[in-house]
Design an enzyme around this catalytic site. Structure first.
Site, PDB file in Angstrom:
ATOM      1  N   GLU A 242      62.108  91.310  26.166  1.00 13.83           N
ATOM      2  CA  GLU A 242      60.939  90.858  26.956  1.00 13.83           C
ATOM      3  C   GLU A 242      60.683  91.745  28.168  1.00 13.83           C
ATOM      4  O   GLU A 242      59.610  91.699  28.750  1.00 13.83           O
ATOM      5  CB  GLU A 242      61.053  89.397  27.447  1.00 13.83           C
TER       6      GLU A 242
ATOM      7  N   HIS B 223      70.092  78.396  24.398  1.00  7.86           N
ATOM      8  CA  HIS B 223      69.022  78.788  23.465  1.00  7.86           C
ATOM      9  C   HIS B 223      69.006  80.299  23.221  1.00  7.86           C
ATOM     10  O   HIS B 223      68.345  80.765  22.301  1.00  7.86           O
ATOM     11  CB  HIS B 223      67.659  78.285  23.955  1.00  7.86           C
TER      12      HIS B 223
HETATM   13  C1  LIG Z   1      61.689  82.603  30.499  1.00  4.59           C
HETATM   14  S1  LIG Z   1      60.260  81.819  31.047  1.00  4.59           S
HETATM   15  C2  LIG Z   1      60.835  80.862  32.416  1.00  4.59           C
HETATM   16  C3  LIG Z   1      59.883  79.760  32.828  1.00  4.59           C
HETATM   17  C4  LIG Z   1      60.386  78.861  33.967  1.00  4.59           C
HETATM   18  N1  LIG Z   1      60.695  79.635  35.150  1.00  4.59           N
HETATM   19  C5  LIG Z   1      61.608  78.083  33.556  1.00  4.59           C
HETATM   20  O1  LIG Z   1      62.701  78.379  34.045  1.00  4.59           O
HETATM   21  O2  LIG Z   1      61.486  77.179  32.711  1.00  4.59           O
HETATM   22  C6  LIG Z   1      59.411  83.144  31.809  1.00  4.59           C
HETATM   23  C7  LIG Z   1      57.997  82.849  32.242  1.00  4.59           C
HETATM   24  O3  LIG Z   1      57.554  83.930  33.051  1.00  4.59           O
HETATM   25  C8  LIG Z   1      56.209  84.243  32.757  1.00  4.59           C
HETATM   26  N2  LIG Z   1      56.050  85.646  33.138  1.00  4.59           N
HETATM   27  C9  LIG Z   1      56.733  86.706  32.658  1.00  4.59           C
HETATM   28  N3  LIG Z   1      56.373  87.842  33.252  1.00  4.59           N
HETATM   29  C10 LIG Z   1      55.420  87.501  34.156  1.00  4.59           C
HETATM   30  C11 LIG Z   1      54.631  88.259  35.070  1.00  4.59           C
HETATM   31  N4  LIG Z   1      54.773  89.568  35.177  1.00  4.59           N
HETATM   32  N5  LIG Z   1      53.724  87.603  35.828  1.00  4.59           N
HETATM   33  C12 LIG Z   1      53.583  86.244  35.711  1.00  4.59           C
HETATM   34  N6  LIG Z   1      54.272  85.482  34.850  1.00  4.59           N
HETATM   35  C13 LIG Z   1      55.194  86.097  34.084  1.00  4.59           C
HETATM   36  C14 LIG Z   1      56.079  83.950  31.271  1.00  4.59           C
HETATM   37  O4  LIG Z   1      54.735  83.705  30.904  1.00  4.59           O
HETATM   38  C15 LIG Z   1      56.984  82.730  31.119  1.00  4.59           C
HETATM   39  O5  LIG Z   1      56.251  81.531  31.276  1.00  4.59           O
END
Ligand SMILES: C[S@@+](CC[C@H](N)C(=O)[O-])C[C@H]1O[C@@H](n2cnc3c(N)ncnc32)[C@H](O)[C@@H]1O
Length: 349
Positions: A137, A285
């Site tokens: 990712e 997960h």
């Molecule tokens: C692994 S998930 C974690 C979500 C939440 N923080 C949690 O712990 O349940 C990562 C999230 O970061 C968002 N994300 C990743 N890179 C990002 C970026 N550059 N700007 C904004 N959102 C981002 C993704 O869309 C995703 O919803």
């Protein structure tokens, strides 16, 4: 080229991002993450254990998703939390913040982190950025961007460090699937044993497989091959995270694969808190990343398994991880194998 042949093409950055953020707009992935109690509870504890550094301070939550970490930070006493989320799950985060009556302290910003403008620098960055094999990712790039642009000097990053591990494993399921073809004759009177080689090629391929590995599968002590200090790691270093390993097998068995996993660490006053995805700990997960050899290799007690491993972004999609392992098992000559995450979207017919 046959009608069914496929080739891979390089995706441009905006297509990569579109596909990536789209994958976070559905409920399933957020359900999986919130339901992962090891993950979510360790973040919760990691945040509360740092409440002295959070109380009355400004926090930036990079990739807030449903806003769960922002809420933990607000509960730990943050004065203001910027919850930045690019996917449409941000709309749900707004509702969750409101439901918990934290709208005066948590501001959900529906945007990519790289394009936001904040009114101030922040004292703390919190983020859950880890993908399969840690770096799938490539979200750590966004955390580094946030650190360099928005974190005050001496500010806190949660978690603050990541470590990568490797160990050789035996895979009884694969062993059973390979043996299966020799059992067909006994069952149906038709010899299919020649299918074993084909099955081996299909199963022990170049895909990074994400599987839960059990303690019994692991054939040596884990070997740490890389550590990343989030306070100092650079984008340049993430282009190739590598290290060497040397393990000694516990006893007689067959190595089918290498298994790769990670830990991240939250600093704490007394004892640092570790979120571990090790096969020796409770399953998360992320499970473990499994890298199959071309052939199983028999080993004995004290057989040495050594080599180098390197994690780098794929050329087709910079959010996708590739792993190369150069290894020597016992007296065998050196082997090299490169692995990538399978992705239907990269194939154009
Ligand atoms: C692994 S998930 C974690 C979500 C939440 N923080 C949690 O712990 O349940 C990562 C999230 O970061 C968002 N994300 C990743 N890179 C990002 C970026 N550059 N700007 C904004 N959102 C981002 C993704 O869309 C995703 O919803």
């Amino acid at each position: 080229m046959s009608q069914h042949a496929t080739k891979k093409r390089k995706l441009d950055r905006s297509t990569e991002d579109y596909m990536y953020f789209d994958s976070y707009s559905d409920v399933t992935i957020h359900e999986e993450m919130i339901a992962d109690t090891v993950r979510t509870n360790t973040y919760r504890m990691g945040i509360f254990k740092n409440s002295k550094s959070i109380e009355g301070k400004v926090v930036l939550d990079v990739g807030a998703g449903t806003g769960v970490l922002s809420l933990f930070c607000a509960q730990a006493g943050a004065r203001k939390v910027y919850a930045v989320e690019a996917s449409s799950i941000a709309d749900q985060a707004v509702k969750i913040v409101k439901l918990n009556q934290m709208e005066d302290r948590i501001e959900v910003i529906k945007s990519t982190l790289e394009t936001i403008e904040l009114a101030e620098k922040v004292d703390v960055i919190v983020s859950e950025w880890m993908g399969y094999a840690l770096l799938h990712e490539s979200m750590l790039n966004s955390v580094i961007f946030a650190r360099d642009k928005w974190l005050k000097p001496g500010g806190l990053i949660l978690p603050s460090r990541a470590d990568l591990y490797i160990a050789p494993i035996n895979d009884v399921v694969v062993e059973g699937r390979l043996d299966f073809w020799s059992t067909v004759k006994g069952q149906y009177g038709v010899d299919m044993s020649c299918m074993t080689d084909f099955a081996r090629k299909c199963i022990m391929n170049k895909d990074i497989t994400v599987n839960p590995v059990t303690v019994e599968d692991v054939l040596s002590h884990p070997c740490k091959f890389a550590e990343l200090d989030l306070n100092t790691v650079t984008l340049e270093q993430l282009r190739d995270v590598n290290g060497s390993f040397s393990c000694v097998c516990f006893g007689s068995s067959s190595i089918h694969a290498f298994c790769v996993w990670f830990t991240v660490t939250f600093p704490a006053e007394e004892k640092a808190l570790v979120l571990s995805t090790s096969p020796f700990k409770a399953e998360t997960h992320w499970k473990q990343a499994v890298l199959y050899l071309d052939d199983a290799v028999d080993v004995m007690q004290d057989t040495k398994v050594e080599g180098e491993i390197s994690l780098y972004p794929s050329e087709e999609n910079s959010r996708h991880i590739c792993i190369r392992v150069d290894y020597v098992i016992g007296e065998q000559k050196k082997h090299s194998k490169s692995f990538s995450i399978p992705d239907q979207y990269l194939e154009v017919k």
